[in-house]
Design a protein around this motif. Structure first.
Motif, mmCIF file in Angstrom:
data_model
loop_
_atom_site.group_PDB
_atom_site.id
_atom_site.type_symbol
_atom_site.label_atom_id
_atom_site.label_comp_id
_atom_site.label_asym_id
_atom_site.label_seq_id
_atom_site.Cartn_x
_atom_site.Cartn_y
_atom_site.Cartn_z
ATOM 1 N N SER A 1 20.884 12.534 11.017
ATOM 2 C CA SER A 1 20.892 12.989 9.626
ATOM 3 C C SER A 1 21.825 14.188 9.480
ATOM 4 N N ILE A 2 21.857 15.057 10.478
ATOM 5 C CA ILE A 2 22.781 16.194 10.465
ATOM 6 C C ILE A 2 24.217 15.693 10.612
ATOM 7 N N GLU A 3 24.450 14.771 11.541
ATOM 8 C CA GLU A 3 25.796 14.229 11.731
ATOM 9 C C GLU A 3 26.290 13.517 10.478
ATOM 10 N N CYS A 4 25.392 12.825 9.803
ATOM 11 C CA CYS A 4 25.754 12.119 8.572
ATOM 12 C C CYS A 4 26.197 13.108 7.502
ATOM 13 N N MET A 5 25.483 14.235 7.388
ATOM 14 C CA MET A 5 25.874 15.254 6.415
ATOM 15 C C MET A 5 27.240 15.836 6.773
ATOM 16 N N HIS A 6 27.473 16.118 8.054
ATOM 17 C CA HIS A 6 28.769 16.659 8.463
ATOM 18 C C HIS A 6 29.898 15.663 8.179
ATOM 19 N N TRP A 7 29.641 14.396 8.437
ATOM 20 C CA TRP A 7 30.656 13.382 8.147
ATOM 21 C C TRP A 7 30.920 13.331 6.643
ATOM 22 N N GLY A 8 29.868 13.386 5.841
ATOM 23 C CA GLY A 8 30.036 13.357 4.389
ATOM 24 C C GLY A 8 30.828 14.548 3.882
ATOM 25 N N LEU A 9 30.548 15.728 4.434
ATOM 26 C CA LEU A 9 31.302 16.914 4.039
ATOM 27 C C LEU A 9 32.775 16.773 4.405
ATOM 28 N N ASP A 10 33.047 16.273 5.597
ATOM 29 C CA ASP A 10 34.439 16.125 6.021
ATOM 30 C C ASP A 10 35.143 15.032 5.236
ATOM 31 N N HIS A 11 34.480 13.922 5.055
ATOM 32 C CA HIS A 11 35.098 12.772 4.378
ATOM 33 C C HIS A 11 35.299 13.039 2.883
ATOM 34 N N ASN A 12 34.311 13.591 2.228
ATOM 35 C CA ASN A 12 34.370 13.758 0.777
ATOM 36 C C ASN A 12 35.009 15.067 0.331
ATOM 37 N N LEU A 13 34.811 16.120 1.095
ATOM 38 C CA LEU A 13 35.321 17.431 0.687
ATOM 39 C C LEU A 13 36.445 17.931 1.599
ATOM 40 N N GLN A 14 36.890 17.091 2.524
ATOM 41 C CA GLN A 14 37.988 17.433 3.439
ATOM 42 C C GLN A 14 37.731 18.762 4.144
ATOM 43 N N GLN A 15 36.509 18.952 4.603
ATOM 44 C CA GLN A 15 36.105 20.229 5.170
ATOM 45 C C GLN A 15 36.913 20.611 6.413
ATOM 46 N N ASP A 16 37.261 19.664 7.255
ATOM 47 C CA ASP A 16 37.986 19.990 8.488
ATOM 48 C C ASP A 16 39.442 20.352 8.233
ATOM 49 N N ASN A 17 39.995 19.987 7.087
ATOM 50 C CA ASN A 17 41.408 20.244 6.802
ATOM 51 C C ASN A 17 41.652 21.585 6.129
ATOM 52 N N ILE A 18 40.603 22.284 5.747
ATOM 53 C CA ILE A 18 40.760 23.552 5.035
ATOM 54 C C ILE A 18 40.901 24.678 6.054
ATOM 55 N N LYS A 19 41.965 25.461 5.892
ATOM 56 C CA LYS A 19 42.188 26.608 6.774
ATOM 57 C C LYS A 19 41.480 27.825 6.195
ATOM 58 N N ARG A 20 40.727 28.491 7.028
ATOM 59 C CA ARG A 20 39.988 29.682 6.611
ATOM 60 C C ARG A 20 40.545 30.885 7.348
ATOM 61 N N LYS A 21 40.728 31.981 6.633
ATOM 62 C CA LYS A 21 41.363 33.154 7.233
ATOM 63 C C LYS A 21 40.386 34.064 7.963
ATOM 64 N N SER A 22 39.139 34.051 7.569
ATOM 65 C CA SER A 22 38.158 34.911 8.246
ATOM 66 C C SER A 22 36.851 34.153 8.419
ATOM 67 N N SER A 23 36.027 34.665 9.301
ATOM 68 C CA SER A 23 34.741 33.992 9.548
ATOM 69 C C SER A 23 33.832 34.107 8.328
ATOM 70 N N ARG A 24 33.918 35.201 7.593
ATOM 71 C CA ARG A 24 33.102 35.353 6.383
ATOM 72 C C ARG A 24 33.523 34.339 5.328
ATOM 73 N N ALA A 25 34.829 34.158 5.160
ATOM 74 C CA ALA A 25 35.320 33.166 4.198
ATOM 75 C C ALA A 25 34.882 31.764 4.603
ATOM 76 N N ALA A 26 34.887 31.484 5.885
ATOM 77 C CA ALA A 26 34.464 30.171 6.373
ATOM 78 C C ALA A 26 32.991 29.930 6.068
ATOM 79 N N ARG A 27 32.148 30.928 6.315
ATOM 80 C CA ARG A 27 30.712 30.780 6.026
ATOM 81 C C ARG A 27 30.464 30.597 4.537
ATOM 82 N N ASN A 28 31.154 31.392 3.718
ATOM 83 C CA ASN A 28 30.975 31.283 2.272
ATOM 84 C C ASN A 28 31.403 29.912 1.752
ATOM 85 N N LEU A 29 32.573 29.454 2.198
ATOM 86 C CA LEU A 29 33.062 28.150 1.753
ATOM 87 C C LEU A 29 32.147 27.028 2.228
#
Length: 94
Positions: A17-45
Motif C-alpha cells: 500500500s505504501i509502494e502503491c502510493m509512492h508509485w502514484g505520486l511519481d506517476h501522476n505528479l512526476q515526483q522523482d523528476n522535480i529537483k529540490r534545492k534544500s531538504s526543507r523544500a523537499a519535505r514541504n513539497l
C-alpha cells in the motif's frame, strides 16, 4: 511457514500500500523528476503532493459519474488545474 498465520499477509499488504502510493505520486505528479534545492523544500513539497494526491483519491472514490471514475489521477489533476473555476467547483463538492 504455516498458512493460517495472518501476520505475513498483513505485512505484505501494508508494504505494497505504501509502494502503491509512492508509485502514484511519481506517476501522476512526476515526483522523482522535480529537483529540490534544500531538504526543507523537499519535505514541504512532498507534504503538499501527498495532500493533493490524497484529496484527489478520496474525491475520485466518492464520485458517482462513471466518466470521472474512469479518468486517471493525472488526467483529473490536469483537468481541474487548468481553470480556477474548475478548482473552486472541485473544492466545493460534497
Amino acid at each position: 511457514m504455516p498458512t493460517d498465520t495472518p501476520q505475513p499477509g498483513t505485512i505484505v499488504r501494508n508494504h505494497w500500500s505504501i509502494e502503491c502510493m509512492h508509485w502514484g505520486l511519481d506517476h501522476n505528479l512526476q515526483q522523482d523528476n522535480i529537483k529540490r534545492k534544500s531538504s526543507r523544500a523537499a519535505r514541504n513539497l512532498d507534504t503538499i503532493q501527498r495532500i493533493v494526491y490524497s484529496v484527489f483519491s478520496i474525491w475520485k472514490g466518492l464520485r458517482k459519474k462513471q466518466s470521472d471514475k474512469n479518468k486517471g489521477m493525472a488526467e483529473l489533476i490536469r483537468h481541474i488545474s487548468t481553470s480556477f473555476t474548475r478548482l473552486m467547483r472541485f473544492l466545493s463538492q460534497k
